[in-house]
Design a protein around this motif. Structure first.
Motif, short mmCIF file in Angstrom:
data_model
loop_
_atom_site.label_atom_id
_atom_site.label_comp_id
_atom_site.label_asym_id
_atom_site.label_seq_id
_atom_site.Cartn_x
_atom_site.Cartn_y
_atom_site.Cartn_z
N LYS A 1 3.22 -14.91 -12.52
CA LYS A 1 4.02 -15.59 -12.04
C LYS A 1 5.21 -14.94 -11.68
CE LYS A 1 2.93 -19.82 -14.28
NZ LYS A 1 3.30 -20.59 -15.70
N ASN A 2 5.73 -14.03 -12.44
CA ASN A 2 6.91 -13.10 -11.99
C ASN A 2 6.36 -12.04 -10.80
OD1 ASN A 2 8.17 -14.28 -14.38
ND2 ASN A 2 7.80 -12.62 -15.47
N HIS A 3 5.18 -11.77 -10.92
CA HIS A 3 5.02 -10.82 -9.69
C HIS A 3 4.73 -11.50 -8.61
CE1 HIS A 3 1.71 -7.84 -8.77
NE2 HIS A 3 2.44 -7.62 -7.83
N LEU A 4 4.19 -12.71 -8.59
CA LEU A 4 4.33 -13.56 -7.28
C LEU A 4 5.48 -13.74 -6.79
CD1 LEU A 4 2.77 -15.61 -5.25
CD2 LEU A 4 3.18 -17.39 -6.99
N GLU A 5 6.64 -13.91 -7.74
CA GLU A 5 8.13 -14.17 -7.13
C GLU A 5 8.57 -12.84 -6.20
OE1 GLU A 5 9.88 -16.78 -6.85
OE2 GLU A 5 8.06 -17.53 -7.91
N ILE A 6 8.05 -11.58 -6.86
CA ILE A 6 8.46 -10.29 -6.18
C ILE A 6 7.69 -10.22 -4.87
CG2 ILE A 6 8.08 -7.65 -6.27
CD1 ILE A 6 10.35 -8.83 -7.75
N ARG A 7 6.42 -10.70 -4.79
CA ARG A 7 5.41 -10.71 -3.39
C ARG A 7 6.14 -11.58 -2.55
NH1 ARG A 7 0.06 -9.03 -4.48
NH2 ARG A 7 0.23 -6.82 -5.55
N LYS A 8 6.78 -12.92 -2.96
CA LYS A 8 7.60 -13.53 -1.98
C LYS A 8 8.72 -13.02 -1.60
CE LYS A 8 6.22 -18.04 -4.22
NZ LYS A 8 6.85 -19.29 -5.04
N VAL A 9 9.51 -12.26 -2.32
CA VAL A 9 10.70 -11.51 -1.68
C VAL A 9 10.19 -10.18 -0.77
CG1 VAL A 9 12.29 -9.89 -2.35
CG2 VAL A 9 12.23 -11.68 -3.87
N TYR B 1 15.78 9.76 -18.36
CA TYR B 1 14.20 9.90 -17.73
C TYR B 1 13.90 8.57 -16.73
CZ TYR B 1 9.43 11.13 -16.88
OH TYR B 1 8.17 11.34 -16.46
N ARG B 2 13.62 8.83 -15.59
CA ARG B 2 13.24 7.58 -14.88
C ARG B 2 12.21 8.41 -13.82
NH1 ARG B 2 15.69 5.37 -17.45
NH2 ARG B 2 17.89 4.48 -17.34
N PRO B 3 10.82 7.93 -14.38
CA PRO B 3 9.64 8.28 -13.62
C PRO B 3 9.70 7.51 -12.21
CG PRO B 3 9.15 6.59 -15.32
CD PRO B 3 10.58 6.92 -15.41
N SER B 4 9.02 8.28 -11.31
CA SER B 4 9.04 7.64 -10.02
C SER B 4 7.65 7.06 -9.94
CB SER B 4 8.66 8.90 -8.74
OG SER B 4 7.36 9.39 -9.06
N VAL B 5 7.56 5.81 -9.17
CA VAL B 5 6.61 5.15 -9.43
C VAL B 5 5.23 5.68 -9.42
CG1 VAL B 5 6.45 4.39 -6.86
CG2 VAL B 5 5.91 2.62 -8.64
N ASP B 6 4.88 6.91 -8.34
CA ASP B 6 3.84 7.56 -8.27
C ASP B 6 3.50 7.98 -9.45
OD1 ASP B 6 3.56 6.39 -5.87
OD2 ASP B 6 4.53 8.18 -4.80
N LEU C 1 5.32 -0.32 -19.88
CA LEU C 1 5.43 -0.72 -18.61
C LEU C 1 6.48 -1.80 -18.39
CD1 LEU C 1 1.71 -0.72 -17.64
CD2 LEU C 1 3.42 0.63 -16.49
N VAL C 2 6.66 -2.48 -19.24
CA VAL C 2 7.70 -3.66 -19.17
C VAL C 2 9.24 -2.93 -19.41
CG1 VAL C 2 8.95 -5.44 -20.63
CG2 VAL C 2 6.31 -5.64 -20.29
N ARG C 3 9.20 -1.97 -20.17
CA ARG C 3 10.39 -1.13 -20.16
C ARG C 3 10.84 -0.28 -18.97
NH1 ARG C 3 8.91 -2.58 -24.85
NH2 ARG C 3 10.14 -2.73 -26.71
N ILE C 4 9.62 0.24 -18.12
CA ILE C 4 9.63 0.98 -16.83
C ILE C 4 10.01 0.16 -15.96
CG2 ILE C 4 8.30 2.23 -15.35
CD1 ILE C 4 6.85 3.46 -17.61
N ALA D 1 17.43 -0.64 -10.66
CA ALA D 1 17.56 0.15 -9.38
C ALA D 1 17.12 -0.83 -8.10
CB ALA D 1 16.61 1.25 -9.53
N ARG D 2 16.80 -2.02 -8.28
CA ARG D 2 16.63 -3.14 -7.29
C ARG D 2 15.30 -2.54 -6.27
NH1 ARG D 2 20.23 -6.77 -8.08
NH2 ARG D 2 22.28 -6.30 -8.35
N ASP D 3 14.32 -1.74 -7.05
CA ASP D 3 13.25 -1.21 -6.41
C ASP D 3 11.93 -2.42 -6.45
OD1 ASP D 3 10.90 0.08 -5.66
OD2 ASP D 3 11.45 2.10 -6.65
#
Length: 177
Positions: free
Chosen positions: A111-119, A39-44, A70-73, A80-82
């Motif tokens: 902090k982890n979220h900041l890294e994603i926003r940088k990418v 099972y892979r929920p879509s982000v929406d 949420l951590v598991r999702i 998936a590199r999404d």
């Protein structure tokens, strides 16, 4: 396809039953089994899915379970590199973690979220997170770390505006020589 859908619905029901029985460990185990079953929920779909699965749970238990789920999702989005999915998932994790009340753990998610926003190259999003990190560090008494985030925010703002990244000096501006 029908047997697979029935199997996944059964797994979702197992999660709901464990939540209803107030068995957080079993709920997480059942949720992990649901994900392992493919099972892979879509982000929406994530917020509605978690609202459905956690309906009826006590608020403090629901917030903690929501973070764990949420951590598991998030791990699935990472695999998936999404990056857009990861960005949204971090936002939901931060909201739920704030309800849990563990500020230090929330700092790590930010902090982890900041890294994603940088990418993603999301400068306004970076600035929002940098400000949050600085303010939270300051409230926790981590003044040196708060200062680093303040300076980082100045650099990012200056780079976005095409200027230099020097923090203002007392009694003058950053551009004065």
């Amino acid at each position: 396809e029908a047997p697979r859908l029935i199997h996944l619905r059964g797994r979702r029901l197992q999660v709901r039953l464990a939540v209803h029985d107030r068995d957080g460990n079993r709920a997480l185990q059942s949720f992990e089994e649901l994900l392992a079953a493919g099972y892979r929920p879509s982000v929406d779909d994530v917020p509605a899915l978690l609202d459905e699965l956690l309906a009826g749970a006590a608020p403090e238990a629901a917030a903690s379970l929501r973070v764990s789920m949420l951590v598991r999702i998030l791990a699935g989005f990472r695999q998936a590199r999404d990056q857009r999915g990861m960005d949204r998932c971090y936002g939901w994790i931060e909201e739920a973690q704030e309800q849990v009340g563990d500020e230090r753990r929330l700092l790590q998610y930010l902090k982890n979220h900041l890294e994603i926003r940088k990418v993603l190259g999301d400068v306004p999003g970076q600035l929002e997170l940098i400000d949050q990190l600085g303010n939270r560090c300051y409230r926790l008494g981590l003044t040196e770390e708060a200062k680093l985030y303040y300076e980082m925010g100045l650099r990012v703002r200056a780079e976005a505006e095409g200027g230099d990244a020097q923090p203002p000096r007392p009694g003058g501006t950053a551009r004065e020589g």
